[in-house]
Write a protein that holds these residues in place. Structure first.
Motif, short mmCIF file in Angstrom:
data_model
loop_
_atom_site.label_atom_id
_atom_site.label_comp_id
_atom_site.label_asym_id
_atom_site.label_seq_id
_atom_site.Cartn_x
_atom_site.Cartn_y
_atom_site.Cartn_z
N THR A 1 2.73 0.59 1.52
CA THR A 1 1.71 0.97 2.51
C THR A 1 2.14 2.25 3.23
O THR A 1 1.86 2.42 4.42
CB THR A 1 1.48 -0.16 3.53
OG1 THR A 1 2.74 -0.50 4.14
CG2 THR A 1 0.91 -1.38 2.84
N GLN A 2 2.83 3.13 2.49
CA GLN A 2 3.24 4.44 3.01
C GLN A 2 4.11 4.30 4.25
O GLN A 2 4.09 5.13 5.14
CB GLN A 2 2.00 5.30 3.29
CG GLN A 2 1.13 5.52 2.05
CD GLN A 2 -0.20 6.18 2.36
OE1 GLN A 2 -0.66 6.20 3.51
NE2 GLN A 2 -0.84 6.73 1.34
N GLY A 3 4.87 3.20 4.29
CA GLY A 3 5.79 2.96 5.40
C GLY A 3 5.10 2.56 6.69
O GLY A 3 5.74 2.52 7.75
N GLY B 1 1.17 -5.47 7.25
CA GLY B 1 2.23 -5.63 8.24
C GLY B 1 3.59 -5.81 7.61
O GLY B 1 3.86 -5.39 6.48
N ASP B 2 4.45 -6.49 8.37
CA ASP B 2 5.86 -6.69 7.98
C ASP B 2 6.31 -8.07 8.42
O ASP B 2 7.48 -8.27 8.76
CB ASP B 2 6.70 -5.59 8.63
CG ASP B 2 8.15 -5.59 8.17
OD1 ASP B 2 8.42 -6.08 7.05
OD2 ASP B 2 9.02 -5.14 8.93
N GLY C 1 11.00 -7.08 3.71
CA GLY C 1 12.03 -6.07 3.89
C GLY C 1 11.51 -4.75 4.41
O GLY C 1 12.25 -3.76 4.44
N GLY C 2 10.26 -4.71 4.82
CA GLY C 2 9.63 -3.48 5.30
C GLY C 2 8.13 -3.59 5.11
O GLY C 2 7.64 -4.48 4.38
N PRO C 3 7.35 -2.72 5.74
CA PRO C 3 5.89 -2.81 5.64
C PRO C 3 5.40 -2.71 4.20
O PRO C 3 5.75 -1.78 3.48
CB PRO C 3 5.41 -1.61 6.46
CG PRO C 3 6.53 -1.31 7.40
CD PRO C 3 7.78 -1.62 6.63
N HIS C 4 4.60 -3.67 3.78
CA HIS C 4 3.95 -3.65 2.47
C HIS C 4 2.97 -4.80 2.39
O HIS C 4 2.95 -5.67 3.27
CB HIS C 4 4.98 -3.75 1.32
CG HIS C 4 5.61 -5.11 1.19
ND1 HIS C 4 6.69 -5.52 1.93
CD2 HIS C 4 5.30 -6.16 0.37
CE1 HIS C 4 7.03 -6.76 1.60
NE2 HIS C 4 6.20 -7.17 0.66
N LEU C 5 2.16 -4.81 1.35
CA LEU C 5 1.26 -5.93 1.09
C LEU C 5 1.72 -6.67 -0.15
O LEU C 5 1.79 -6.09 -1.24
CB LEU C 5 -0.18 -5.43 0.88
CG LEU C 5 -1.19 -6.53 0.45
CD1 LEU C 5 -1.36 -7.57 1.54
CD2 LEU C 5 -2.53 -5.91 0.06
N HIS C 6 2.04 -7.95 0.01
CA HIS C 6 2.30 -8.81 -1.14
C HIS C 6 0.96 -9.35 -1.61
O HIS C 6 0.22 -9.98 -0.86
CB HIS C 6 3.23 -9.96 -0.74
CG HIS C 6 3.46 -10.95 -1.84
ND1 HIS C 6 4.51 -10.85 -2.73
CD2 HIS C 6 2.77 -12.06 -2.20
CE1 HIS C 6 4.45 -11.85 -3.58
NE2 HIS C 6 3.39 -12.60 -3.28
N TYR C 7 0.66 -9.12 -2.89
CA TYR C 7 -0.67 -9.45 -3.44
C TYR C 7 -0.49 -10.29 -4.69
O TYR C 7 0.28 -9.94 -5.60
CB TYR C 7 -1.41 -8.15 -3.76
CG TYR C 7 -2.76 -8.31 -4.43
CD1 TYR C 7 -3.80 -8.97 -3.79
CD2 TYR C 7 -2.99 -7.77 -5.70
CE1 TYR C 7 -5.05 -9.09 -4.41
CE2 TYR C 7 -4.23 -7.88 -6.31
CZ TYR C 7 -5.25 -8.55 -5.66
OH TYR C 7 -6.48 -8.67 -6.27
N GLU C 8 -1.20 -11.42 -4.74
CA GLU C 8 -1.11 -12.34 -5.89
C GLU C 8 -2.49 -12.66 -6.42
O GLU C 8 -3.49 -12.63 -5.70
CB GLU C 8 -0.47 -13.67 -5.47
CG GLU C 8 0.99 -13.62 -5.12
CD GLU C 8 1.54 -15.01 -4.79
OE1 GLU C 8 0.84 -16.02 -5.07
OE2 GLU C 8 2.65 -15.08 -4.25
N ILE C 9 -2.51 -13.05 -7.70
CA ILE C 9 -3.70 -13.67 -8.29
C ILE C 9 -3.25 -14.97 -8.96
O ILE C 9 -2.34 -14.97 -9.78
CB ILE C 9 -4.38 -12.74 -9.31
CG1 ILE C 9 -4.84 -11.44 -8.62
CG2 ILE C 9 -5.57 -13.44 -9.96
CD1 ILE C 9 -5.54 -10.46 -9.53
#
Length: 567
Positions: free
Chosen positions: A57-59, A147-148, A153-161
């Motif tokens: 998410t570009q930090g 968010g985080d 371990g830092g801002p990102h989106l965990h995405y699952e299917i």
């Protein structure tokens, strides 16, 4: 050349068949920025395979997250660790999408979640399940913000299917998510194993790390070895995408013996229940000692992963005297970029006899049986099939410290560790807890259940354990304002909390005696309350927070602040 062409056709046909199985244009990108991955599906993690993709998410936090397709919010969970704030959308095509490490939800969902938190007077909500008419969503509708939160371990989106019916997780790249990737995987290291007592490599009964030469882009050559008997290989390998320096996991791993496929696995899909077998898929002993993961190109007998296909002799190679072999190991990413190692082998029997040292321990483990051992005041109890294989267990107790073999053996189930504490006073018992002493200077709290004369814990990690005393109260520090200060312009109250002993168990904060929601960033140790949650009456207010650790040591801080209500 013919063999290479056939391999190309095999992989191409696999990609085509996988894409036909899953709809490519049904789901949109959950973010409106280019897709760059911080983690890939099936990536090797501690005790599990990564169950989704981590989208960078570009930090930043606070980027808008959109529903990948029409459906309804079927589940929400807020937790301190794990996924943190997560949201699940069930879609009419038989799949569920999952969005995790969220900072906050879209307004109507956020309002509902906070109402639950204030009603329960808890940050963690547990699982909240919904019917299709509660929160219906359209494709592209705003559902949350990145968010985080949780164990991120830092801002990102965990995405699952996931499959709605089976709950199996499926690689999101199979549904059309397209990060740019034209780089082949990188082999870091190669290891060869003797797999039975008669096996020899370079005339020795031991495992070797082989030197690799990078002859050209994506092409590696290993040193020639001599061998006899049953052997196997393992590789340390990663993949990089075009726009990110981080090391990601690969999509598939294959091994050919003289041009014939002996081993293949890929990360198209798997179930949560089989994810624990990662510890048989990798060289677990090497990882625990040196923190480098080697993926084996052979399958352990007790390994029940469904990701393997068309194995010959479970990937174990029988090297015969006088014959020459060329082993080729091929790693590919999802886009089909590949790297390969060639290993020349000459079959050569060894006349050297190696005598196996006899294990003198009295603690023999029969994997299929329940076993219980006591030494001094400490007992270990292993349920049936805790271990994958029979072994001799090293179990010692010295000065109250239990040494239970080494943590280099993976376990299938948790075992119970019990300490007799009848010799301690009630005050001493209150301050004691069971700790893992992998790092003696930093005892790690184990969830400790206390009875009158015994303390016990359950764990899936062998190693060193002891009772440790914690006499220290947690520390509490108000940030950015002092007692009796006007803070009318402040939007939040922030508090830093920490504990040097057993660790923080819980906290409770109030303003004027009423519970308030404080979100805990455990990575920074900072609690935050947002004044927008509740309207305050009057200008003088008392903020109070009580923090407890895992053995019951408690600290309380109370402060007065003044704040004019801003309409």
């Amino acid at each position: 050349m013919k063999q290479l062409f056939l391999l190309f056709l095999f992989f191409s046909s696999f990609i085509v068949s996988s894409q036909e199985k899953y709809p490519k244009d049904y789901f949109r990108n959950p973010l409106d920025i280019p897709t760059v991955l911080a983690g890939t599906f099936g990536e090797l993690r501690s005790n599990h395979f990564h169950s989704g993709v981590d989208i960078k998410t570009q930090g930043r936090e606070g980027l808008k997250i959109y529903a990948a397709a029409d459906g309804y919010v079927s589940r929400i969970k807020v937790a301190q660790y794990g996924f943190g704030k997560a949201l699940y959308i069930t879609h009419p095509n038989g799949y569920t999408t999952v969005y995790a490490h969220i900072s906050k939800y879209a307004d109507k969902i956020q309002k509902y979640v906070k109402s639950v938190q204030y009603k329960k007077e808890k940050y963690a909500t547990g699982n909240l399940f919904f019917k299709s008419d509660k929160f219906p969503v359209k494709k592209g509708e705003l559902i949350a913000y990145t968010g985080d939160t949780g164990s991120s371990g830092g801002p990102h989106l965990h995405y699952e299917i996931r499959s709605t019916k089976t709950e199996n997780i499926i690689n999101p790249l199979l549904f059309g998510l397209k990060p740019k990737d034209s780089k082949p995987p990188t082999f870091q290291s190669l290891k060869v194993y003797t797999l039975n007592n008669s096996s020899r490599i370079n005339n020795q009964k031991k495992n070797f790390i082989l030197t690799l030469k990078n002859t050209e882009k994506g092409k590696y050559l290993a040193d020639r070895i001599s061998a006899s008997g049953i052997i196997g290989f393992g590789v340390s390998v990663f993949d990089r995408l075009n726009e990110a320096p981080n090391k990601n996991g690969i999509f598939s791993l294959e091994m050919l013996v003289n041009g014939k496929q002996f081993y293949y696995h890929d990360v198209e899909t798997f179930s949560f229940s089989e994810s624990k077998f990662i510890n048989l898929h990798i060289d677990y002993k090497h990882y625990k000692k040196y923190k480098r993961r080697y993926q084996k190109t052979y399958k352990e007998t007790k390994n029940k992963l469904s990701t393997y296909e068309n194995l010959i002799n479970n990937g174990r190679i029988n090297i015969k005297n006088g014959l020459n072999y060329t082993i080729e190991i091929i790693a590919k990413d999802y886009n089909g970029n590949s790297s390969s190692i060639k290993i020349p082998i000459v079959g050569k029997e060894s006349n050297t006899i190696f005598s196996k040292s006899k294990d003198s321990t009295n603690y023999k483990i029969i994997a299929k049986n329940f076993q219980k051992f006591t030494k001094e005041d400490i007992t270990v109890a292993f349920p049936k099939n805790t271990f994958y294989n029979d072994l001799f267990l090293n179990f010692k107790v010295e000065n109250g410290v239990a040494k239970i073999h080494t943590p280099t053996i993976p376990l299938n189930k948790s075992f119970t560790l019990t300490f007799n504490v009848s010799k301690y006073s009630e005050e001493e018992k209150q301050q004691l807890y069971i700790a893992n002493l992998e790092y003696p200077k930093y005892p790690r709290y184990q969830y400790t259940r206390k009875k009158d004369s015994t303390f016990y814990t359950t764990t899936k990690t062998l190693g060193t354990y002891s009772l440790v005393s914690d006499k220290h109260k947690p520390k509490i520090n108000i940030l950015y304002f002092k007692n009796n200060q006007w803070i009318s312009k402040r939007k939040t109250i922030k508090v830093k909390i920490s504990d040097i002993g057993s660790g923080i168990k819980n906290y409770r904060a109030t303003i004027d005696g009423k519970w308030i929601l404080m979100e805990f960033n455990h990575k920074k140790g900072v609690l935050t309350y947002n004044f927008s949650d509740k309207k305050l009456l009057g200008s003088k207010h008392i903020f109070k927070i009580v923090v407890s650790d895992n053995v019951g040591n408690t600290n309380t801080l109370s402060t007065t602040f003044f704040k004019k209500q801003v309409n």
